[in-house]
Write a protein that holds these residues in place. Structure first.
Motif, PDB file in Angstrom:
ATOM      1  N   PRO A 299      46.027  32.821  33.498  1.00  0.00           N
ATOM      2  CA  PRO A 299      46.598  33.685  34.543  1.00  0.00           C
ATOM      3  C   PRO A 299      47.243  32.894  35.679  1.00  0.00           C
ATOM      4  N   ARG A 300      48.072  33.582  36.435  1.00  0.00           N
ATOM      5  CA  ARG A 300      48.759  32.975  37.577  1.00  0.00           C
ATOM      6  C   ARG A 300      47.753  32.528  38.641  1.00  0.00           C
ATOM      7  N   HIS A 301      48.147  31.543  39.433  1.00  0.00           N
ATOM      8  CA  HIS A 301      47.239  31.037  40.459  1.00  0.00           C
ATOM      9  C   HIS A 301      47.524  31.577  41.855  1.00  0.00           C
ATOM     10  N   CYS A 302      48.730  32.051  42.081  1.00  0.00           N
ATOM     11  CA  CYS A 302      48.980  32.652  43.392  1.00  0.00           C
ATOM     12  C   CYS A 302      48.083  33.877  43.546  1.00  0.00           C
ATOM     13  N   GLY A 303      47.493  34.009  44.715  1.00  0.00           N
ATOM     14  CA  GLY A 303      46.585  35.128  44.954  1.00  0.00           C
ATOM     15  C   GLY A 303      45.175  34.877  44.471  1.00  0.00           C
ATOM     16  N   LEU A 304      44.910  33.630  44.092  1.00  0.00           N
ATOM     17  CA  LEU A 304      43.609  33.302  43.487  1.00  0.00           C
ATOM     18  C   LEU A 304      42.447  33.467  44.457  1.00  0.00           C
ATOM     19  N   PHE A 305      42.635  32.990  45.684  1.00  0.00           N
ATOM     20  CA  PHE A 305      41.506  32.956  46.613  1.00  0.00           C
ATOM     21  C   PHE A 305      41.150  34.377  47.081  1.00  0.00           C
ATOM     22  N   GLY A 306      39.879  34.720  46.870  1.00  0.00           N
ATOM     23  CA  GLY A 306      39.419  36.060  47.184  1.00  0.00           C
ATOM     24  C   GLY A 306      39.551  37.029  46.021  1.00  0.00           C
ATOM     25  N   ARG A 307      40.184  36.563  44.951  1.00  0.00           N
ATOM     26  CA  ARG A 307      40.376  37.430  43.788  1.00  0.00           C
ATOM     27  C   ARG A 307      39.128  37.393  42.897  1.00  0.00           C
TER      28      ARG A 307
ATOM     29  N   ALA B  94      37.365  37.146  39.450  1.00  0.00           N
ATOM     30  CA  ALA B  94      37.746  36.561  38.156  1.00  0.00           C
ATOM     31  C   ALA B  94      37.977  37.667  37.134  1.00  0.00           C
ATOM     32  N   GLY B  95      39.009  37.483  36.338  1.00  0.00           N
ATOM     33  CA  GLY B  95      39.281  38.441  35.272  1.00  0.00           C
ATOM     34  C   GLY B  95      39.977  39.697  35.739  1.00  0.00           C
ATOM     35  N   SER B  96      40.646  39.618  36.883  1.00  0.00           N
ATOM     36  CA  SER B  96      41.167  40.866  37.463  1.00  0.00           C
ATOM     37  C   SER B  96      42.691  40.937  37.572  1.00  0.00           C
ATOM     38  N   VAL B  97      43.407  39.929  37.103  1.00  0.00           N
ATOM     39  CA  VAL B  97      44.878  40.032  37.174  1.00  0.00           C
ATOM     40  C   VAL B  97      45.335  41.088  36.175  1.00  0.00           C
ATOM     41  N   LYS B  98      46.020  42.066  36.691  1.00  0.00           N
ATOM     42  CA  LYS B  98      46.440  43.199  35.863  1.00  0.00           C
ATOM     43  C   LYS B  98      47.339  42.735  34.718  1.00  0.00           C
TER      44      LYS B  98
END
Lengths: 114, 188
Positions: free
Chosen positions: A41-49, A51-55
């Motif tokens: 998955p992409r890394h932008c937006g990682l912090f605070g995300r 895990a396993g939640s990128v649509k």
């Protein structure tokens, strides 16, 4: 955690160098990109995300159920040995064993998408 | 000597072939795809299959990436030939990885119908080469990170063989960009 380990971790954190982290990020480029999904998955937006939640990204069951929220600490633990941190992860990569390198990499990831 | 400075396509082809090798080594193919004993030897087939599938997914994306490069109109011969040759290597890797996954009783991942690439950033031949070099560098690291994880040591050896091929790609692409082809004594 021993006093020595705490001191080392603190030292690694203060010395974190995003420029070095950018070089280390080169190791990730077979599977990852900052802005779009690839094998990983992409890394932008990682912090605070969570895990396993990128649509739209097809995560392993293990990652979806990991309940990890990505921050410096969870990333450090995961990057040290992904298959050990999340058994069953599709990130079949032995990890970044060097704590300073992990700190640099995390520092880069923190500022790369700003 | 840089690829971009080679006088004739014939010279360039000899240069590429001498440095890159045309196919995955016969030993690696045998290790990955040709031995019935392989499946029986595997200690943790599920885990090994997962590693192989992650590698296969990356190889399939690399094939697509080289296709984008080849069709971009930005690559001139002999660099275009180089891209097609390297794409052929990735096809060979993908083929043996898929066969090995099946041999181990797993299901090989299929290529995606669509991949995302930073095509808007590819404006010149050098851009394409730099993009490809980044993928190859990542592939070296990915295989390096996978080698110690296999339960079956034959698979580790075969993955190391592919790693060597990816490292040659990376070095040749760096050379073509005018960079030091081998930047350090170790890869990581």
């Amino acid at each position: 955690m021993s006093i020595l380990a705490v001191a080392f971790a603190a030292s690694a954190a203060t010395a974190a160098d995003p420029e070095k982290g950018k070089e280390i990020y080169g190791r990730c480029l077979a599977c990852h990109a900052l802005e779009y999904d690839r094998v990983g998955p992409r890394h932008c937006g990682l912090f605070g995300r969570r895990a396993g939640s990128v649509k739209g990204f097809a995560y392993s069951e293990a990652m979806r159920r990991s309940k990890i929220v990505w921050n410096e600490e969870t990333l450090d633990r995961f990057l040290a040995n992904p298959p050990k941190a999340v058994p069953g992860t599709a990130m079949t990569y032995a990890g970044v064993p060097d704590a300073t390198e992990r700190a640099d990499l995390i520092a880069y990831l923190k500022q790369a998408c700003k | 000597m840089s690829f971009l400075k080679i006088a004739t396509p014939a010279q360039a082809r000899r240069f590429f072939l001498a440095r890159s090798g045309l196919v995955l080594s016969g030993a690696a193919v045998a290790l990955l795809a040709g031995r019935d004993a392989l499946a029986a030897k595997s200690g943790d087939k599920t885990s090994d299959t997962k590693i192989l599938n992650t590698a296969l997914a990356a190889e399939l994306e690399a094939i697509a990436a080289y296709q984008v490069g080849a069709e971009s109109g930005l690559l001139q011969k002999p660099v275009l030939d180089l891209a097609v040759t390297f794409q052929g290597h990735h096809k060979a890797h993908a083929d043996v990885l898929a066969k090995t996954i099946q041999k181990l009783g797993g299901k090989a991942v299929a290529a995606k119908s669509k991949y995302t690439f930073p095509v808007e950033k590819l404006k010149s031949q050098a851009d394409v080469l730099r993009f490809a070099a980044g993928l190859e560098q990542g592939a070296v690291s990915a295989y390096l990170g996978a080698v110690p994880l296999f339960g079956n040591r034959d698979l580790s050896k075969a993955a190391a063989s592919i790693l060597g091929d990816e490292a040659m790609h990376w070095a040749v692409l760096r050379q073509a960009l005018g960079e030091a082809p081998v930047p350090s004594a170790f890869v990581s």
